[in-house]
Design an enzyme around this catalytic site. Sequence first.
Site, PDB file in Angstrom:
ATOM      1  N   GLY A 120       0.694  -0.952   0.178  1.00 20.49           N
ATOM      2  CA  GLY A 120      -0.230  -0.078   0.003  1.00 20.49           C
ATOM      3  C   GLY A 120       1.224   0.845   0.009  1.00 20.49           C
ATOM      4  CG  ASP A 146       0.626   3.977   3.222  1.00 19.33           C
ATOM      5  OD1 ASP A 146      -0.471   3.335   2.547  1.00 19.33           O
ATOM      6  OD2 ASP A 146       1.526   3.181   3.514  1.00 19.33           O
TER       7      ASP A 146
HETATM    8  C1  SPV Z   1       3.466  -1.054   2.704  1.00 23.40           C
HETATM    9  O1  SPV Z   1       5.084  -1.560   2.946  1.00 23.40           O
HETATM   10  O2  SPV Z   1       2.958  -0.919   2.841  1.00 23.40           O
HETATM   11  C2  SPV Z   1       3.613  -1.551   4.846  1.00 23.40           C
HETATM   12  C3  SPV Z   1       5.144  -1.594   4.997  1.00 23.40           C
HETATM   13  O3  SPV Z   1       2.351  -1.523   4.615  1.00 23.40           O
HETATM   14  S1  SPV Z   1       5.013  -0.376   6.231  1.00 23.40           S
HETATM   15  O4  SPV Z   1       4.699   1.130   4.683  1.00 23.40           O
HETATM   16  O5  SPV Z   1       6.262  -0.595   6.226  1.00 23.40           O
HETATM   17  O6  SPV Z   1       3.984   0.242   6.911  1.00 23.40           O
HETATM   18 MG    MG Z   2       0.667  -1.508   3.820  1.00 23.22          MG
END
Ligand code: SPV
Ligand code: MG
Length: 290
Positions: free
Chosen positions: A43, A54
């Site tokens: 994500g 995100d």
């Molecule tokens: C992602 O790669 O979207 C994850 C891992 O959930 S992190 O970004 O470290 O939460």
């Molecule tokens: Mg993620």
Amino acid sequence: MGSGTRFRQILAKNGLVEAMAAHSPLSAMLAAEAGFDAVWASGFELSALYGVPDVSVVSMTQHLEMTRAIVERSGLPVVADIDTGFGNAINVLYAVEQYERAGAAAVVMEDKSFPKVTSLVAGGRQDMVRIEEFQGKIEAARAARRDPDFVIVARTEALIAGLGQDEALKRARAYEAAGADMVLVHSKQKTPDEIEAFVHAWDGKVPIALVPTAYPQMTVARVRALGKVGLLIWGNHAIRASVAAMRSTFAQIRRDGGIQGVEAGIATVEDVFDLQGMRTVKDDEKRFLR
Ligand code: SPV
Ligand code: MG
């Protein structure tokens, strides 16, 4: 054979599934070419690809469609990052049905509240849902899957939220009891100590999944030595590699006032043609174009 079954077979054979992050079919194809066992439909990576944070801004439909395209082109089992499940247990029922139908092997669902905030950001607002609520979401995921081999990974953010080992273990045990096939525990400590302490203390039967982005000292060999870990996710290295490569190439073109200086350092057009399957197009032209 379903992709969940393939994922489980790799785990049984290798003792560890090593997944590389991808944000596109092309990045997933390069992960397959490099020899990774699986693809992490991240994500964070997809949000970055769209140039947005995100924080549940990218919709389920956007992520689902990219996951479907990644499944189609990579040929590897795909572990889909479904964040919080896009809402409550009712949303999870729909999400799991859709991701399984799109060909994913597994989903990873985290115990934060919707909308989530990305885990590794300094000072991030990390609100968690109650344990009982998340157990209901895991049970919904189990109820929605058609293939019993479709893998449901429950992710606890207790360490990310600063709630400590006891809360992380309590949640992981509760999620296993609710039927999770694996438990992912995430940490943003700069060293592996916190995660290693969790793994040593883990008394459950299901394997652990790790995303060692913040503590890069964690190697495959170190994970194997720990035992108990069944899934290792390199969480964001496709998008970070792309950012670094594009930035330096673009800067050099600006500096040089032309493209000659970057030619040796970037993929050839023929290389990209090969990735796109142009050889097949040529063969098909000979066969079918009259
Ligand atoms: C992602 O790669 O979207 C994850 C891992 O959930 S992190 O970004 O470290 O939460
Ligand atoms: Mg993620």
